[in-house]
Design a protein around this motif. Structure first.
Motif, mmCIF file in Angstrom:
data_model
loop_
_atom_site.group_PDB
_atom_site.id
_atom_site.type_symbol
_atom_site.label_atom_id
_atom_site.label_comp_id
_atom_site.label_asym_id
_atom_site.label_seq_id
_atom_site.Cartn_x
_atom_site.Cartn_y
_atom_site.Cartn_z
ATOM 1 N N ASN A 11 36.452 29.369 54.261
ATOM 2 C CA ASN A 11 37.116 30.450 54.997
ATOM 3 C C ASN A 11 38.399 30.907 54.309
ATOM 4 O O ASN A 11 38.605 32.104 54.098
ATOM 5 C CB ASN A 11 37.405 30.040 56.446
ATOM 6 C CG ASN A 11 36.142 29.926 57.268
ATOM 7 O OD1 ASN A 11 35.161 30.625 57.040
ATOM 8 N ND2 ASN A 11 36.152 29.021 58.224
ATOM 9 N N ASP A 12 39.248 29.942 53.938
ATOM 10 C CA ASP A 12 40.502 30.295 53.259
ATOM 11 C C ASP A 12 40.236 30.902 51.883
ATOM 12 O O ASP A 12 40.882 31.876 51.497
ATOM 13 C CB ASP A 12 41.406 29.068 53.120
ATOM 14 C CG ASP A 12 41.951 28.600 54.456
ATOM 15 O OD1 ASP A 12 42.044 29.428 55.386
ATOM 16 O OD2 ASP A 12 42.278 27.407 54.571
ATOM 17 N N SER A 59 37.591 32.532 50.946
ATOM 18 C CA SER A 59 37.049 33.885 51.153
ATOM 19 C C SER A 59 38.143 34.876 51.524
ATOM 20 O O SER A 59 38.152 36.015 51.030
ATOM 21 C CB SER A 59 35.972 33.856 52.240
ATOM 22 O OG SER A 59 34.884 33.042 51.848
ATOM 23 N N LYS A 60 39.074 34.458 52.361
ATOM 24 C CA LYS A 60 40.187 35.347 52.739
ATOM 25 C C LYS A 60 41.026 35.727 51.524
ATOM 26 O O LYS A 60 41.461 36.872 51.390
ATOM 27 C CB LYS A 60 41.069 34.677 53.794
ATOM 28 C CG LYS A 60 40.443 34.627 55.165
ATOM 29 C CD LYS A 60 41.331 33.884 56.148
ATOM 30 C CE LYS A 60 40.615 33.690 57.467
ATOM 31 N NZ LYS A 60 41.377 32.858 58.388
ATOM 32 N N ARG A 61 41.259 34.770 50.646
ATOM 33 C CA ARG A 61 42.049 35.045 49.437
ATOM 34 C C ARG A 61 41.336 36.054 48.537
ATOM 35 O O ARG A 61 41.960 36.961 47.984
ATOM 36 C CB ARG A 61 42.297 33.754 48.674
ATOM 37 C CG ARG A 61 43.259 32.834 49.406
ATOM 38 C CD ARG A 61 43.403 31.522 48.732
ATOM 39 N NE ARG A 61 43.895 31.701 47.368
ATOM 40 C CZ ARG A 61 44.098 30.708 46.535
ATOM 41 N NH1 ARG A 61 43.860 29.462 46.902
ATOM 42 N NH2 ARG A 61 44.540 30.933 45.323
ATOM 43 N N VAL A 96 39.066 38.311 49.441
ATOM 44 C CA VAL A 96 39.048 39.621 50.105
ATOM 45 C C VAL A 96 40.402 40.298 49.965
ATOM 46 O O VAL A 96 40.481 41.494 49.632
ATOM 47 C CB VAL A 96 38.610 39.494 51.580
ATOM 48 C CG1 VAL A 96 38.819 40.789 52.330
ATOM 49 C CG2 VAL A 96 37.152 39.042 51.651
ATOM 50 N N LYS A 97 41.453 39.566 50.195
ATOM 51 C CA LYS A 97 42.792 40.145 50.046
ATOM 52 C C LYS A 97 42.994 40.670 48.631
ATOM 53 O O LYS A 97 43.538 41.760 48.431
ATOM 54 C CB LYS A 97 43.854 39.095 50.380
ATOM 55 C CG LYS A 97 45.263 39.624 50.296
ATOM 56 C CD LYS A 97 46.284 38.551 50.647
ATOM 57 C CE LYS A 97 47.679 39.118 50.498
ATOM 58 N NZ LYS A 97 48.711 38.127 50.693
ATOM 59 N N GLU A 148 37.463 44.403 56.707
ATOM 60 C CA GLU A 148 37.787 43.080 56.172
ATOM 61 C C GLU A 148 36.773 42.043 56.653
ATOM 62 O O GLU A 148 36.372 41.159 55.899
ATOM 63 C CB GLU A 148 39.203 42.687 56.602
ATOM 64 C CG GLU A 148 39.702 41.439 55.936
ATOM 65 C CD GLU A 148 41.159 41.154 56.220
ATOM 66 O OE1 GLU A 148 41.514 39.964 56.256
ATOM 67 O OE2 GLU A 148 41.938 42.107 56.393
ATOM 68 N N GLU A 149 36.337 42.160 57.898
ATOM 69 C CA GLU A 149 35.356 41.225 58.447
ATOM 70 C C GLU A 149 34.036 41.307 57.670
ATOM 71 O O GLU A 149 33.399 40.288 57.393
ATOM 72 C CB GLU A 149 35.104 41.495 59.939
ATOM 73 C CG GLU A 149 36.283 41.170 60.834
ATOM 74 C CD GLU A 149 37.417 42.209 60.752
ATOM 75 O OE1 GLU A 149 37.160 43.390 60.419
ATOM 76 O OE2 GLU A 149 38.568 41.824 61.000
ATOM 77 N N HIS A 158 33.681 42.146 54.558
ATOM 78 C CA HIS A 158 33.903 41.481 53.278
ATOM 79 C C HIS A 158 33.940 39.970 53.417
ATOM 80 O O HIS A 158 33.389 39.255 52.577
ATOM 81 C CB HIS A 158 35.191 41.968 52.627
ATOM 82 C CG HIS A 158 35.096 43.360 52.121
ATOM 83 N ND1 HIS A 158 34.189 43.755 51.171
ATOM 84 C CD2 HIS A 158 35.793 44.470 52.441
ATOM 85 C CE1 HIS A 158 34.331 45.041 50.922
ATOM 86 N NE2 HIS A 158 35.296 45.500 51.685
ATOM 87 N N LEU A 159 34.597 39.479 54.439
ATOM 88 C CA LEU A 159 34.662 38.026 54.638
ATOM 89 C C LEU A 159 33.257 37.438 54.752
ATOM 90 O O LEU A 159 32.962 36.405 54.141
ATOM 91 C CB LEU A 159 35.489 37.676 55.874
ATOM 92 C CG LEU A 159 36.993 37.815 55.711
ATOM 93 C CD1 LEU A 159 37.699 37.661 57.054
ATOM 94 C CD2 LEU A 159 37.528 36.790 54.705
ATOM 95 N N LYS A 207 31.566 34.926 51.954
ATOM 96 C CA LYS A 207 31.047 33.627 52.414
ATOM 97 C C LYS A 207 29.568 33.495 52.072
ATOM 98 O O LYS A 207 29.117 32.422 51.662
ATOM 99 C CB LYS A 207 31.242 33.473 53.921
ATOM 100 C CG LYS A 207 32.647 33.172 54.335
ATOM 101 C CD LYS A 207 32.703 33.009 55.849
ATOM 102 C CE LYS A 207 34.086 33.241 56.369
ATOM 103 N NZ LYS A 207 34.138 33.214 57.841
#
Length: 163
Positions: free
Chosen positions: A15-16, A18-20, A22-23, A39-40, A42-43, A47
């Motif tokens: 999760n972390d 993937s967030k990095r 995407v950002k 963003e969702e 992309h997350l 994943k």
């Protein structure tokens, strides 16, 4: 064991991680067309790709299934109007963040672990190389189909013709 150590860390931190990713690509000019998605969205896609990589590395996903998935992804990105170079950059950034994660978390403490990490790196590079080539094939197939439907297929077909 570094192989499993890295895989376990990716699984535990998906999760972390993937967030990095995407950002990063939502803020890059090289992937600006992807901003049309949430963003969702992309997350979930990132994943999916990390889970795909994990299953492939654990030999739970056959090469043929992987190839089909990424060909379809290429077609979808074409249909969504995302340029091919941005689609490739998207995959390259996902791969890049794995190694940033490994380095930042000091998962390679010894020379032996570094050597084993190189073996893992080769497998990860192979996965993403195959993903990129299959995304490209799917994208080109969809482009050729669209051009043929529009009556512009002659020149394009010759350019995209497989050798």
């Amino acid at each position: 064991m570094i192989y499993m150590k890295v895989l376990d860390q990716i699984k535990s931190n998906i999760n972390d991680l993937s967030k990095r990713v995407v950002k990063d690509f939502l803020n890059r000019e090289e992937t600006k067309s992807y901003r049309k998605f949430t963003e969702e969205f992309h997350l979930e896609r990132v994943k999916d790709i990390y889970n795909d990589l994990i299953m492939w590395l654990e030999k739970e996903k056959p090469k043929a299934n992987m190839e089909k998935f990424y060909r379809e992804l290429g077609k979808k990105r074409f249909e969504a109007g995302i340029p091919l170079h941005e689609t490739i950059m998207y995959l390259m950034l996902i791969k890049r963040h794995i190694w940033l994660f490994v380095l930042e978390n000091h998962l390679l403490d010894t020379t032996y672990e570094s050597t084993k990490a190189l073996e893992l790196n080769n497998r990860i590079v192979l996965f993403f190389d195959r993903a990129i080539i299959n995304v490209t094939h799917g994208y080109e197939e969809e482009l050729a189909k669209q051009m043929k439907d529009a009556g512009h297929g002659g020149l394009l077909r010759s350019l995209l013709k497989k050798s």
